[in-house]
Design an enzyme around this catalytic site. Structure first.
Site, mmCIF file in Angstrom:
data_model
loop_
_atom_site.group_PDB
_atom_site.id
_atom_site.type_symbol
_atom_site.label_atom_id
_atom_site.label_comp_id
_atom_site.label_asym_id
_atom_site.label_seq_id
_atom_site.Cartn_x
_atom_site.Cartn_y
_atom_site.Cartn_z
ATOM 1 N N PRO A 2 0.774 -1.245 0.000
ATOM 2 C CG PRO A 2 -0.829 -1.532 1.636
ATOM 3 C CD PRO A 2 0.494 -2.045 1.185
ATOM 4 C CD GLU A 3 4.329 3.143 -3.228
ATOM 5 O OE1 GLU A 3 4.608 4.331 -3.420
ATOM 6 O OE2 GLU A 3 4.841 2.225 -3.875
ATOM 7 C CE LYS A 59 3.301 5.900 1.622
ATOM 8 N NZ LYS A 59 4.707 5.610 1.985
ATOM 9 C CG HIS A 91 -2.278 -13.435 6.029
ATOM 10 N ND1 HIS A 91 -1.516 -14.221 6.861
ATOM 11 C CD2 HIS A 91 -1.860 -13.715 4.775
ATOM 12 C CE1 HIS A 91 -0.667 -14.942 6.147
ATOM 13 N NE2 HIS A 91 -0.861 -14.654 4.870
ATOM 14 N NE ARG A 109 6.824 -7.702 6.335
ATOM 15 C CZ ARG A 109 7.675 -6.912 5.706
ATOM 16 N NH1 ARG A 109 7.567 -6.747 4.424
ATOM 17 N NH2 ARG A 109 8.618 -6.294 6.358
ATOM 18 N NE ARG A 254 12.442 1.413 2.033
ATOM 19 C CZ ARG A 254 11.121 1.569 2.074
ATOM 20 N NH1 ARG A 254 10.611 2.671 2.553
ATOM 21 N NH2 ARG A 254 10.326 0.611 1.677
#
Length: 265
Positions: A2-3, A59, A91, A109, A254
């Site tokens: 997700p951005e 976000k 999940h 996560r 990054r």
DNA sequence: ATCGTTGTTGCAAG
DNA sequence: ACTTGCAACAACGA
């Protein structure tokens, strides 16, 4: 995943299903995603209320429910979604049963998760809580005015990519998006903001606008034929625009890809 | 088995 | 005050 474009997709889908739905109960299957409220508090505060129009900033997804607001930050793997059929995700961490259908939050996560902001109906400071939770957020990247964009960038001295990714500068741009934007604007991700002239910044703003518009339409940063994103995971990527060998490295901690020919240092 | 990851934070150092 | 780097969070796949 997700951005901004992904979160905007979540918002759009929930906008079509959630407003007006009354919350029956909140079932927490993994409290690891709860950041500031217990499962019991969540259920007590939300039960009986109706969801209103979902909003987004950067976000962050904001789900107001007649006073309290549920805040969702999906981290790298989170996905809020509505289902009327009762189907689920492997999940699923939270399932909110509605008077019709269910709101699920799935997250492999659990890097971020769900916050609850209390009821402040008669509180004149009712944005303070929200601000605390969301942290320092710059203006949303979607529809950002060119002059505001210029003025904001001019306040910073650092490298281009880390500055664009800083949510307190501009909210919503993530790793893939920023690589795509720098490539589109033909600017090296490591270039100093101070080295950009007015024309560069104009190009950059055009790139932000056009990349975001297309990505939002797709609900993600798409690997389109003419996009850098398409080749970023290739073993031996070449630039979709000029064919040169694409460079890989780390910028601002990054993973970063750029075209050494289109985006010279 | 170790490494890397599309997100964010906190701390330390330059 | 600003910028950069690193470790951590957690789970999974290469």
């Amino acid at each position: 995943m997700p951005e901004l474009p992904d979160v905007e997709g979540f918002r759009e889908r929930l906008s079509a299903t959630l407003p007006g739905r009354r919350i029956d109960s909140v079932e927490v299957r993994d409290s690891g995603v709860l950041r500031n409220a217990s499962a019991r508090a969540l259920n007590r505060v939300l039960s009986g209320r109706r969801f209103e129009e979902p909003r987004r900033h950067g976000k962050w997804l904001l789900l107001p429910a007649e006073g309290p607001t549920l805040l969702v930050h999906s981290g790298m793997t989170g996905r809020p979604y509505y289902t009327s059929a009762g189907d689920g995700d492997r999940h699923d961490r939270v399932v909110i049963t509605l008077d019709r259908g269910e709101l699920h939050y799935a997250d492999q996560r659990k890097l971020r998760g769900i916050w609850l902001v209390g009821d402040h109906e008669d509180d004149h400071e009712d944005n303070d809580d929200l601000d605390d939770m969301l942290g320092d957020q710059g203006p949303d990247a979607l529809g950002l005015d060119r002059h505001v964009f210029t003025e904001i960038l001019r306040r910073h001295r650092g490298a281009l990519k880390p500055t664009l990714m800083d949510q307190s500068v501009i909210a919503g741009l993530g790793n893939l998006l920023v690589d795509e934007i720098c490539w589109r604007a033909r600017l090296n991700p490591k270039i100093r903001i101070a080295a950009l002239d007015d024309s560069d910044i104009r190009q950059l703003h055009r790139a932000v606008t056009s990349v975001l518009r297309t990505a939002v339409r797709h609900g993600c940063v798409p690997g389109l034929r003419r996009w850098l994103t398409r080749v970023r995971d290739d073993p031996d990527p070449s630039c979709p625009r000029c064919g040169a060998r694409v460079s890989r490295g780390r910028v601002g901690g990054r993973s970063t890809v750029w075209c050494p020919r289109c985006q010279p240092g």
